[in-house]
Design a protein around this motif. Structure first.
Motif, PDB file in Angstrom:
ATOM      1  N   GLN A  17      48.059  42.450 -51.937  1.00 16.77           N
ATOM      2  CA  GLN A  17      50.156  42.326 -52.730  1.00 16.77           C
ATOM      3  C   GLN A  17      49.618  43.805 -54.303  1.00 16.77           C
ATOM      4  O   GLN A  17      50.067  44.713 -54.692  1.00 16.77           O
ATOM      5  CB  GLN A  17      50.767  41.514 -53.643  1.00 16.77           C
ATOM      6  CG  GLN A  17      50.950  41.012 -52.462  1.00 16.77           C
ATOM      7  CD  GLN A  17      51.894  39.677 -52.059  1.00 16.77           C
ATOM      8  OE1 GLN A  17      52.027  39.223 -53.581  1.00 16.77           O
ATOM      9  NE2 GLN A  17      52.571  39.043 -51.021  1.00 16.77           N
ATOM     10  N   LYS A  18      48.518  43.601 -54.950  1.00 14.73           N
ATOM     11  CA  LYS A  18      48.157  44.486 -56.076  1.00 14.73           C
ATOM     12  C   LYS A  18      47.208  45.637 -55.948  1.00 14.73           C
ATOM     13  O   LYS A  18      47.111  45.992 -56.558  1.00 14.73           O
ATOM     14  CB  LYS A  18      47.267  42.872 -56.918  1.00 14.73           C
ATOM     15  CG  LYS A  18      48.497  42.103 -57.179  1.00 14.73           C
ATOM     16  CD  LYS A  18      47.299  40.991 -58.460  1.00 14.73           C
ATOM     17  CE  LYS A  18      48.403  39.811 -58.553  1.00 14.73           C
ATOM     18  NZ  LYS A  18      47.791  38.772 -59.368  1.00 14.73           N
ATOM     19  N   VAL A  19      45.999  45.369 -54.953  1.00 19.47           N
ATOM     20  CA  VAL A  19      45.042  46.602 -54.802  1.00 19.47           C
ATOM     21  C   VAL A  19      46.238  47.471 -53.913  1.00 19.47           C
ATOM     22  O   VAL A  19      46.203  48.904 -53.964  1.00 19.47           O
ATOM     23  CB  VAL A  19      44.173  46.297 -54.333  1.00 19.47           C
ATOM     24  CG1 VAL A  19      42.807  47.462 -53.885  1.00 19.47           C
ATOM     25  CG2 VAL A  19      43.608  45.021 -55.323  1.00 19.47           C
ATOM     26  N   GLY A  20      46.809  47.239 -52.362  1.00 21.28           N
ATOM     27  CA  GLY A  20      47.754  48.047 -51.903  1.00 21.28           C
ATOM     28  C   GLY A  20      47.430  48.703 -50.386  1.00 21.28           C
ATOM     29  O   GLY A  20      47.366  49.480 -49.351  1.00 21.28           O
ATOM     30  N   LEU A  21      45.746  47.461 -49.914  1.00 21.84           N
ATOM     31  CA  LEU A  21      44.964  47.551 -48.998  1.00 21.84           C
ATOM     32  C   LEU A  21      45.942  47.408 -48.018  1.00 21.84           C
ATOM     33  O   LEU A  21      47.171  46.662 -48.314  1.00 21.84           O
ATOM     34  CB  LEU A  21      43.612  46.898 -49.064  1.00 21.84           C
ATOM     35  CG  LEU A  21      42.875  47.844 -49.919  1.00 21.84           C
ATOM     36  CD1 LEU A  21      41.575  46.351 -50.312  1.00 21.84           C
ATOM     37  CD2 LEU A  21      42.182  48.741 -50.320  1.00 21.84           C
ATOM     38  N   SER A  22      45.792  47.387 -46.569  1.00 21.24           N
ATOM     39  CA  SER A  22      46.250  46.738 -45.744  1.00 21.24           C
ATOM     40  C   SER A  22      45.611  45.177 -45.653  1.00 21.24           C
ATOM     41  O   SER A  22      45.034  44.616 -46.104  1.00 21.24           O
ATOM     42  CB  SER A  22      46.211  47.471 -44.336  1.00 21.24           C
ATOM     43  OG  SER A  22      44.365  46.663 -44.049  1.00 21.24           O
ATOM     44  N   ARG A  23      46.265  44.410 -44.799  1.00 20.41           N
ATOM     45  CA  ARG A  23      46.672  43.158 -45.068  1.00 20.41           C
ATOM     46  C   ARG A  23      44.419  42.809 -44.078  1.00 20.41           C
ATOM     47  O   ARG A  23      44.007  41.986 -44.847  1.00 20.41           O
ATOM     48  CB  ARG A  23      46.812  41.948 -43.814  1.00 20.41           C
ATOM     49  CG  ARG A  23      48.874  41.892 -44.962  1.00 20.41           C
ATOM     50  CD  ARG A  23      48.867  40.953 -44.382  1.00 20.41           C
ATOM     51  NE  ARG A  23      50.417  40.239 -45.107  1.00 20.41           N
ATOM     52  CZ  ARG A  23      51.126  40.501 -44.756  1.00 20.41           C
ATOM     53  NH1 ARG A  23      51.696  41.906 -44.683  1.00 20.41           N
ATOM     54  NH2 ARG A  23      52.236  39.804 -46.527  1.00 20.41           N
ATOM     55  N   THR A  24      44.708  43.205 -43.160  1.00 17.94           N
ATOM     56  CA  THR A  24      42.653  43.562 -42.062  1.00 17.94           C
ATOM     57  C   THR A  24      41.734  43.908 -43.095  1.00 17.94           C
ATOM     58  O   THR A  24      40.868  43.234 -44.160  1.00 17.94           O
ATOM     59  CB  THR A  24      42.725  44.288 -41.270  1.00 17.94           C
ATOM     60  OG1 THR A  24      43.969  43.799 -40.394  1.00 17.94           O
ATOM     61  CG2 THR A  24      42.019  44.099 -40.481  1.00 17.94           C
ATOM     62  N   GLU A  25      42.304  44.897 -44.631  1.00 18.96           N
ATOM     63  CA  GLU A  25      41.089  45.694 -45.118  1.00 18.96           C
ATOM     64  C   GLU A  25      41.599  44.141 -46.278  1.00 18.96           C
ATOM     65  O   GLU A  25      40.051  44.877 -47.548  1.00 18.96           O
ATOM     66  CB  GLU A  25      41.792  46.810 -45.440  1.00 18.96           C
ATOM     67  CG  GLU A  25      41.350  48.074 -44.806  1.00 18.96           C
ATOM     68  CD  GLU A  25      42.065  49.650 -45.099  1.00 18.96           C
ATOM     69  OE1 GLU A  25      42.023  50.143 -44.529  1.00 18.96           O
ATOM     70  OE2 GLU A  25      43.559  49.061 -45.828  1.00 18.96           O
ATOM     71  N   SER A  26      42.017  44.369 -46.854  1.00 20.80           N
ATOM     72  CA  SER A  26      41.943  42.912 -47.826  1.00 20.80           C
ATOM     73  C   SER A  26      41.384  41.566 -47.771  1.00 20.80           C
ATOM     74  O   SER A  26      40.803  41.289 -48.178  1.00 20.80           O
ATOM     75  CB  SER A  26      44.002  42.363 -48.686  1.00 20.80           C
ATOM     76  OG  SER A  26      44.342  43.882 -48.837  1.00 20.80           O
ATOM     77  N   ALA A  27      41.669  41.209 -46.200  1.00 26.13           N
ATOM     78  CA  ALA A  27      40.995  40.054 -45.575  1.00 26.13           C
ATOM     79  C   ALA A  27      39.445  39.994 -45.640  1.00 26.13           C
ATOM     80  O   ALA A  27      38.532  39.657 -46.064  1.00 26.13           O
ATOM     81  CB  ALA A  27      41.362  39.658 -44.226  1.00 26.13           C
TER      82      ALA A  27
END
Length: 103
Positions: A17-27
């Motif tokens: 939510q805060k950085v804007g990466l995809s959920r997979t990239e965030s994980a």
């Protein structure tokens, strides 16, 4: 968030939510950061996160403990333990939020 445990999934969602990466990239990012911290601690290095705190590994020697139920003495084997020392900035934030709850 009082009383709530923050999970890896919560961290991944916050990064999403805060950085804007995809959920997979965030994980993947959260896993890489936690993995790097873990690897450093396993190697016996300390991990300092500025304005947050320091994770340290301490060696504890063998000692004699006591079973509280039976009173029997039991040897406690030597081991390494992780210790977290919060920074003064984090301590101040926590105490300020506590003061805000009182008023």
């Amino acid at each position: 968030m009082a009383g709530k445990t923050i999970t890896r999934a919560d961290l991944c969602e916050a990064v999403y939510q805060k950085v804007g990466l995809s959920r997979t990239e965030s994980a993947d990012l959260v896993e890489m950061v936690l993995g790097e911290i873990s690897d450093c601690l396993v190697e016996g290095e300390s991990v300092k996160l500025s304005s947050f705190g320091t994770f340290l590994v301490r060696s504890k020697g063998e000692r004699i403990g006591r079973n509280p139920k039976t009173g029997e003495e039991v040897p406690i084997s030597p081991r390494r333990v992780m210790v977290f020392k919060p920074s003064n900035v984090l301590k101040q934030k926590i105490n300020e939020s506590l003061a805000g709850d009182d008023g």
